[in-house]
Design a protein around this motif. Structure first.
Motif, short mmCIF file in Angstrom:
data_model
loop_
_atom_site.label_atom_id
_atom_site.label_comp_id
_atom_site.label_asym_id
_atom_site.label_seq_id
_atom_site.Cartn_x
_atom_site.Cartn_y
_atom_site.Cartn_z
N ALA A 207 0.79 -0.97 0.01
CA ALA A 207 -0.09 0.26 0.10
C ALA A 207 0.80 1.29 0.09
O ALA A 207 0.33 2.30 -0.79
CB ALA A 207 -0.66 0.27 1.19
N TYR A 208 2.10 0.84 0.76
CA TYR A 208 3.04 2.45 1.13
C TYR A 208 3.58 2.93 -0.51
O TYR A 208 3.39 4.11 -0.97
CB TYR A 208 4.04 2.51 1.87
CG TYR A 208 4.94 3.05 2.00
CD1 TYR A 208 4.53 4.44 2.21
CD2 TYR A 208 6.31 2.84 1.27
CE1 TYR A 208 5.31 5.25 2.30
CE2 TYR A 208 7.71 4.25 1.25
CZ TYR A 208 6.73 5.14 2.09
OH TYR A 208 8.34 6.51 1.89
N LYS A 209 4.33 1.78 -1.29
CA LYS A 209 4.15 2.19 -2.59
C LYS A 209 3.36 2.48 -3.27
O LYS A 209 4.23 3.69 -4.48
CB LYS A 209 5.01 0.88 -2.47
CG LYS A 209 6.46 0.74 -2.13
CD LYS A 209 6.68 -0.84 -2.52
CE LYS A 209 8.02 -1.33 -1.92
NZ LYS A 209 8.49 -2.77 -2.44
N THR A 210 2.20 2.21 -3.19
CA THR A 210 1.16 2.15 -4.72
C THR A 210 0.91 3.78 -4.29
O THR A 210 0.62 4.07 -5.02
CB THR A 210 0.02 1.39 -4.20
OG1 THR A 210 0.54 -0.42 -4.07
CG2 THR A 210 -1.18 1.05 -5.72
N LEU A 211 0.84 3.80 -2.72
CA LEU A 211 0.67 5.40 -3.13
C LEU A 211 1.45 6.43 -3.23
O LEU A 211 0.85 7.52 -3.30
CB LEU A 211 0.08 5.39 -0.76
CG LEU A 211 -0.93 4.57 -0.70
CD1 LEU A 211 -1.01 4.86 1.02
CD2 LEU A 211 -2.43 5.75 -1.23
N ALA A 212 2.42 6.27 -2.67
CA ALA A 212 3.81 7.19 -3.34
C ALA A 212 3.33 8.57 -2.30
O ALA A 212 3.68 9.24 -3.26
CB ALA A 212 3.40 6.93 -5.13
N LEU A 213 3.26 8.53 -1.76
CA LEU A 213 3.86 9.76 -1.11
C LEU A 213 4.36 9.51 0.05
O LEU A 213 5.22 8.44 0.64
CB LEU A 213 2.01 10.06 0.13
CG LEU A 213 1.03 9.52 -0.61
CD1 LEU A 213 -0.21 9.55 1.13
CD2 LEU A 213 0.52 11.60 -1.05
N SER A 214 5.04 10.92 0.85
CA SER A 214 6.16 10.77 1.63
C SER A 214 5.41 10.14 2.89
O SER A 214 4.88 9.84 3.45
CB SER A 214 6.38 11.98 1.92
OG SER A 214 5.37 12.74 2.36
N GLY A 215 6.38 10.22 3.99
CA GLY A 215 6.56 9.53 4.98
C GLY A 215 5.57 10.83 6.14
O GLY A 215 4.24 9.58 6.40
N SER A 216 5.53 11.26 6.08
CA SER A 216 4.63 12.49 6.45
C SER A 216 3.07 12.99 6.17
O SER A 216 2.49 12.88 6.95
CB SER A 216 5.03 13.62 6.86
OG SER A 216 5.71 14.22 5.39
N ASP A 217 3.14 12.76 5.16
CA ASP A 217 1.99 12.36 4.23
C ASP A 217 1.11 10.86 4.83
O ASP A 217 0.07 11.20 4.91
CB ASP A 217 2.20 12.73 3.13
CG ASP A 217 2.39 13.86 1.96
OD1 ASP A 217 2.24 14.93 3.18
OD2 ASP A 217 2.99 14.18 0.21
N ILE A 218 1.83 10.27 5.13
CA ILE A 218 1.55 8.75 4.86
C ILE A 218 0.93 8.74 7.03
O ILE A 218 -0.22 8.67 7.40
CB ILE A 218 2.53 7.46 5.56
CG1 ILE A 218 2.35 7.22 3.74
CG2 ILE A 218 1.99 6.83 5.89
CD1 ILE A 218 1.47 6.72 3.22
N ASP A 219 1.41 9.79 7.44
CA ASP A 219 1.36 10.16 8.55
C ASP A 219 -0.41 10.10 8.97
O ASP A 219 -0.77 10.24 9.93
CB ASP A 219 2.18 10.65 9.48
CG ASP A 219 3.34 10.22 10.04
OD1 ASP A 219 3.52 8.89 10.33
OD2 ASP A 219 4.90 10.83 10.28
N GLN A 220 -0.38 11.76 7.89
CA GLN A 220 -1.69 12.51 8.27
C GLN A 220 -2.74 11.48 7.72
O GLN A 220 -3.84 11.52 8.19
CB GLN A 220 -1.21 13.63 7.01
CG GLN A 220 -0.35 14.72 6.67
CD GLN A 220 -0.18 14.77 8.82
OE1 GLN A 220 -1.53 15.60 9.39
NE2 GLN A 220 0.44 14.55 9.81
#
Length: 817
Positions: A207-220
């Protein structure tokens, strides 16, 4: 910035992605407890390391989490005289507000608008063929999966394999749903799910690779998703918490987060080009706003000033009450003989009323405040075939098991067999209820019996039984290992209890441990009205255990070597206070020696008179004014058995302060049932050991209670349980849902804090008043990080009892205010 503080270190470090359970959202979500062990929880416990003014509104979350009330609330408080000019001036001075008084008043008349921005979700953009947003369908689907996984009562046909994880259980349910693609409006959903690993860590990495968001974006994103199902997230967090207390690893919150992130990743992967472009632009706007505001939210400075002024209004009232008598009663108490009767009550705010009236009834009675589990870290096992009941605060793990016995192994065996037989019948009925034919067979075979019960309950004809415990021989065993607790360990337990309540000398002839509990019918949250210190159970068992310990000659002999001598003429008895009726019952009365029957009977008479006065004081708040004493008692007794009663009592509503001081400091003062009272004698605690224990246990528990009530008022849609008339119980004890909302509801129902016209709980942070030297208090702050964070980040207000008044601890200094 708040986002950075919540997110911790930057996500762009070696080893990213972090496991989902390590993301800040899993610790920010508050834990919850089962209904039968319900305890109040601080909804902001996970952000205690941050200033309250910044952290109470969780960034990126769609729902309101702030402890601020609408400005109209403060406007009414000002116009009604609850906030005075001196309160507003004190708030402005303390906060160093740049706003002028005129601006503060102009703010009260402005229309409020929610300018906060929630984290973008692709699931909010995609809809099914019926026009239902995917996020709504996903909430229902994930909530149902959680219910089937955790529910051990109603999902009898789904034999849960305990080796499976929550994530794996959800995945198996999802891939067998042939209508899933149509329901969520995303093509190839089942095909994608079939290709995903059953390991939640590997699925999360996908999921993390598919979303391609930064770590701080993933936190939000994680904040937003977890608060979309905050009830189930809280349940998972509670499972992790309780497993951690037992020294076991658990990742339920992380597994739930992995489920939600996988769903968002599926939505992104299945979205059209236009939808992905819209989603990316939404993220750009969200990041831009976060850079401008520093938190992704709008902080209303004027509202914080008014809120602080509202709190100053209570502080002013408290100081006036405490110093009106100028501690005159304390000097008198030092010159008088110890009272013949001393009653140890739980620190619960409801005890303040009956303690005050009991002392008014007789100058020869003193009361003591102590945590209601009386220092007994136990789980109680009866002769009935049911799980042991944990009877201590939810922050702690039980160390001992208290086992009931009649004293006769043969009699114990007969009682167990009879109880087993009754439980077998009950289980058979339960299984019948949950079969596919139960709507026909069960109703036809038992309908008349249930009709009679409904009629009997409607007429308030249900006979209330005495408390479930009976006079039995009990013995303590180690919870782990099962060995009996040695005499030296029991002496340690008794010593710790007595020193914790500052009771090491001047013992009375009659020492009474008064537990408390509540009685109500058809009330899923009834344990929230019982003793929180006893894990949501009634406190009679703990009171009995404490009394038996003190009466044991072996324990008394051991205490002499510890500097505590209990006279031979002292006897300990147990009692229980029903907080609905304010009647106090002496427990195990038949065991009391004849020589003590006369003082016990006199005490019962004093309890009855104190209860009458307490009921009279509570009558207005319950809408029962105008009744004579007998009718008032009858009305309150009926509240315990009426299945339609939505407000059997007000519980701990309007709690506002906790005081650690000798009773002589507060005796005779009307604190309006708003204050937790815990005895503490600074002269008996030179090294500060007792104070440290009080500030790390009862104070934190009181903070949890206070902020649970505050959150249920300030953010009722997020941290409140909603309308109890619409509640349905999930899984026996998992929690409640409201109406068609699939999420578990947290906190207190509206009826517990609102009477239909106004709030019954004032949303103010806990005021902690300690009678101790400043350096002793500061030493605890230095040594205990959790306590220091609560104080310095203004999740509560700390005062010490100074000669000139209450001294407020602010910015490392004490100031008379």
């Amino acid at each position: 910035m708040l986002n950075t503080a919540l997110s911790g270190k930057s996500a762009e470090f070696a080893g990213w992605p972090r496991p989902p359970e390590a993301l800040p959202s899993c610790s920010v979500v508050p834990p919850s407890w089962p209904l039968n062990r319900w305890i109040a929880v601080n909804p902001w416990w996970g952000v205690r390391h941050l200033p309250a003014e910044q952290a109470s509104q969780i960034p990126g979350v769609l729902s309101k989490t702030s402890l601020l009330m609408p400005l109209a609330f403060y406007r009414n408080a000002w116009r009604g005289g609850r906030i005075k000019e001196e309160d507003l001036s004190a708030a402005i001075e303390e906060l160093g507000s740049y706003l002028q008084v005129e601006q503060l008043f102009l703010a009260l008349d402005k229309d409020e608008a929610d300018v906060s921005q929630a984290t973008p979700l692709m699931l909010s953009q995609i809809s099914s063929a019926g026009g239902v947003p995917a996020i709504q369908t996903i909430r229902e689907q994930v909530a149902r999966a959680c219910g089937l996984f955790f529910d051990q009562c109603q999902s009898q046909d789904f034999f849960r394999d305990t080796s499976h994880s929550l994530f794996e259980s959800w995945l198996e349910q999802s891939i067998h749903d042939v209508t899933l693609d149509h329901k969520v409006g995303i093509e190839r959903t089942r095909k994608t799910l079939k290709s995903i690993s059953k390991n939640h860590l590997q699925a999360y990495e996908w999921a993390y690779k598919t979303l391609a968001l930064s770590g701080s974006d993933i936190d939000q994103l994680a904040f937003r998703l977890m608060f979309e199902l905050v009830g189930w997230a809280s349940w998972c967090r509670g499972v992790d918490w309780r497993e951690g207390l037992e020294g076991r690893a658990s990742s339920m919150a992380g597994e739930l987060l992995a489920v939600l992130l996988v769903w968002e990743a599926i939505a992104v992967e299945g979205a059209s080009t236009d939808q992905r472009h819209k989603w990316q632009r939404a993220w750009s706007r969200f990041r831009s706003r976060a850079l401008v505001t520093g938190s992704g939210e709008s902080l209303d400075d004027a509202a914080w000033v008014w809120h602080r002024a509202f709190e100053y209004g209570y502080k002013r009232q408290l100081a006036e009450s405490l110093f009106h008598s100028a501690r005159g009663s304390e000097s008198a108490a030092r010159n008088s003989k110890p009272a013949a009767i001393q009653a140890v009550f739980c620190i619960d705010v409801r005890s303040e009323l009956i303690r005050r009236h009991l002392e008014e009834c007789s100058a020869n009675i003193e009361t003591i405040g102590f945590a209601g589990f009386f220092g007994m870290p136990i789980m109680h096992q009866t002769l009935a075939p049911r799980d042991s009941e944990v009877r201590l605060p939810g922050l702690l793990a039980p160390a001992y098991r208290l086992l009931d016995s009649t004293g006769s192994p043969a009699q114990d065996l007969r009682l167990r067999r009879a109880a087993d037989s009754r439980e077998t019948i009950r289980q058979s009925v339960r299984r019948a209820k949950y079969t596919s034919f139960s709507s026909f067979t069960l109703v036809e075979s038992t309908g008349l019996a249930w009709a009679w019960k409904l009629l009997r309950d409607s007429l308030n004809q249900t006979e209330k039984k005495e408390p479930s415990y009976r006079p039995t021989n009990r013995r303590l065993y180690h919870r782990h290992g099962g060995d009996p607790v040695s005499d030296s360990e029991r002496v340690n337990l008794a010593e710790k209890m007595l020193r914790g309540m500052s009771k090491t000398k001047d013992f009375p002839s009659l020492l009474v441990f008064v537990g408390h509990g509540s009685q109500s019918d058809n009330n899923p949250h009834r344990s929230s009205l019982a003793c929180g210190a006893c894990g949501g159970q009634n406190g009679g068992v703990n009171a009995s255990a404490a009394a038996e310990l003190i009466n044991d000659p072996v324990i008394r002999a051991g205490l002499v070597g510890r500097g505590i001598r209990i006279p031979d003429f002292t006897i300990a008895v147990a009692a229980e206070h029903c907080t609905v009726t304010d009647r106090v019952t002496i427990l195990q009365r038949d065991w009391i020696p004849n020589a003590y029957l006369d003082p016990v009977v006199q005490l019962e008479q004093r309890f009855e008179e104190a209860g009458r006065r307490t009921r009279r004081e509570r009558a207005t708040a319950l809408g029962l004014n105008g009744l004579d004493d007998e009718a008032l008692l009858d009305a309150m007794v009926k509240r315990t058995s009426s299945w339609s009663e939505i407000r059997p009592e007000w519980g701990l509503a309007n709690n506002a302060a906790i005081i650690f001081a000798k009773r002589s400091c507060t005796r005779g003062i009307d604190l309006q049932g708003r204050v937790f009272l815990h005895d503490y004698d600074p002269a008996l605690d030179d090294d500060g050991t007792v104070l440290e224990a009080l500030m790390t246990a009862p104070m934190i528990v009181a903070n949890w209670i206070n902020l649970q009530y505050l959150g249920s008022v300030s953010a009722p849609d997020t941290f409140g349980a909603g309308n109890k008339l619409l509640h349905s119980v999930v899984g026996g004890n998992l929690g409640v849902v409201e109406g068609n909302n699939p999420d578990l509801r947290l906190g207190l129902s509206l009826q517990s804090v609102h009477d239909g016209k106004k709030w019954r709980h004032e949303p103010i942070r806990l005021h902690v008043v300690i009678d101790a030297p400043a350096e002793r208090i500061e030493r605890v702050l230095k040594q205990q990080a959790d306590v220091r964070q609560l104080v310095e980040n203004r999740w509560l207000w700390l005062f010490r009892w100074g000669d000139g008044g209450l001294e407020h601890y602010r910015n490392g200094n004490w100031k008379v205010s």
